[in-house]
Design a protein around this motif. Structure first.
Motif, PDB file in Angstrom:
ATOM      1  N   TYR A  57     -39.326  30.441  14.900  1.00 37.81           N
ATOM      2  CA  TYR A  57     -39.904  31.217  15.995  1.00 37.81           C
ATOM      3  C   TYR A  57     -41.317  30.747  16.308  1.00 37.81           C
ATOM      4  O   TYR A  57     -42.073  30.376  15.417  1.00 37.81           O
ATOM      5  N   LYS A  58     -41.666  30.779  17.601  1.00 37.16           N
ATOM      6  CA  LYS A  58     -43.036  30.504  18.018  1.00 37.16           C
ATOM      7  C   LYS A  58     -43.318  31.281  19.291  1.00 37.16           C
ATOM      8  O   LYS A  58     -42.401  31.761  19.967  1.00 37.16           O
ATOM      9  N   VAL A  59     -44.591  31.390  19.625  1.00 34.87           N
ATOM     10  CA  VAL A  59     -44.999  32.050  20.859  1.00 34.87           C
ATOM     11  C   VAL A  59     -46.005  31.156  21.561  1.00 34.87           C
ATOM     12  O   VAL A  59     -46.826  30.504  20.914  1.00 34.87           O
ATOM     13  N   SER A  93     -32.416  24.021  14.746  1.00 33.28           N
ATOM     14  CA  SER A  93     -31.178  24.549  14.176  1.00 33.28           C
ATOM     15  C   SER A  93     -31.286  24.687  12.663  1.00 33.28           C
ATOM     16  O   SER A  93     -30.498  25.390  12.052  1.00 33.28           O
ATOM     17  N   VAL A  94     -32.257  24.013  12.081  1.00 37.91           N
ATOM     18  CA  VAL A  94     -32.495  24.150  10.654  1.00 37.91           C
ATOM     19  C   VAL A  94     -33.858  24.824  10.496  1.00 37.91           C
ATOM     20  O   VAL A  94     -34.880  24.270  10.881  1.00 37.91           O
ATOM     21  N   CYS A  95     -33.836  26.028   9.964  1.00 37.16           N
ATOM     22  CA  CYS A  95     -35.051  26.827   9.878  1.00 37.16           C
ATOM     23  C   CYS A  95     -35.380  27.128   8.429  1.00 37.16           C
ATOM     24  O   CYS A  95     -34.488  27.430   7.631  1.00 37.16           O
TER      25      CYS A  95
END
Length: 129
Positions: free
Chosen positions: A75-77, A101-103
């Motif tokens: 996640y980012k903003v 896709s890999v977190c």
């Protein structure tokens, strides 16, 4: 309503994946005391604590979006645009994105802080889809 986009010439821009601010928050900081309090809260989990970036609040203000806890590192903003409604408000448009896709399996707190020319206008934040 007439909106005019403010050019993306911000004095400073800082994105992070980790913050000690665990809940969603939107900020418009217009004085040094509030800035130092926010920075201290934002970075309190970092040792040694980083010094807050110097901001001249006679000319500059800080806007920020803190998403709060997210379940992984994807996640980012990003604060994408700021529009000025003549003599009424600044409209800060931001986007939350989940990338990759890999977190990494770690709780993160994405944030984006920018500084720009100071104004006394009210500030509103709007999530983009």
């Amino acid at each position: 309503m007439i909106l005019r986009r403010i050019q993306r010439k911000w004095c400073h821009s800082r994105q992070a994946n980790h913050s000690a601010i665990n809940g969603q928050r939107f900020v418009a900081v217009k004085d040094a005391r509030s800035w130092n309090e926010l920075w201290t809260e934002h970075t309190k989990n970092i040792q040694p604590a980083p010094t807050a970036p110097a901001i001249d609040f006679n000319k500059t203000m800080v806007l920020g979006v803190f998403l709060g806890d997210r379940p992984n590192t994807c996640y980012k903003v990003t604060i994408e645009t700021i529009e000025k409604e003549v003599d009424k408000r600044l409209l800060v448009k931001y986007r939350e994105a989940k990338t990759g896709s890999v977190c990494g399996q770690a709780i993160t707190q994405p944030s984006h802080l920018i500084s720009l020319q100071a104004t006394e206008l009210a500030v509103e934040f709007l999530a983009l889809q």
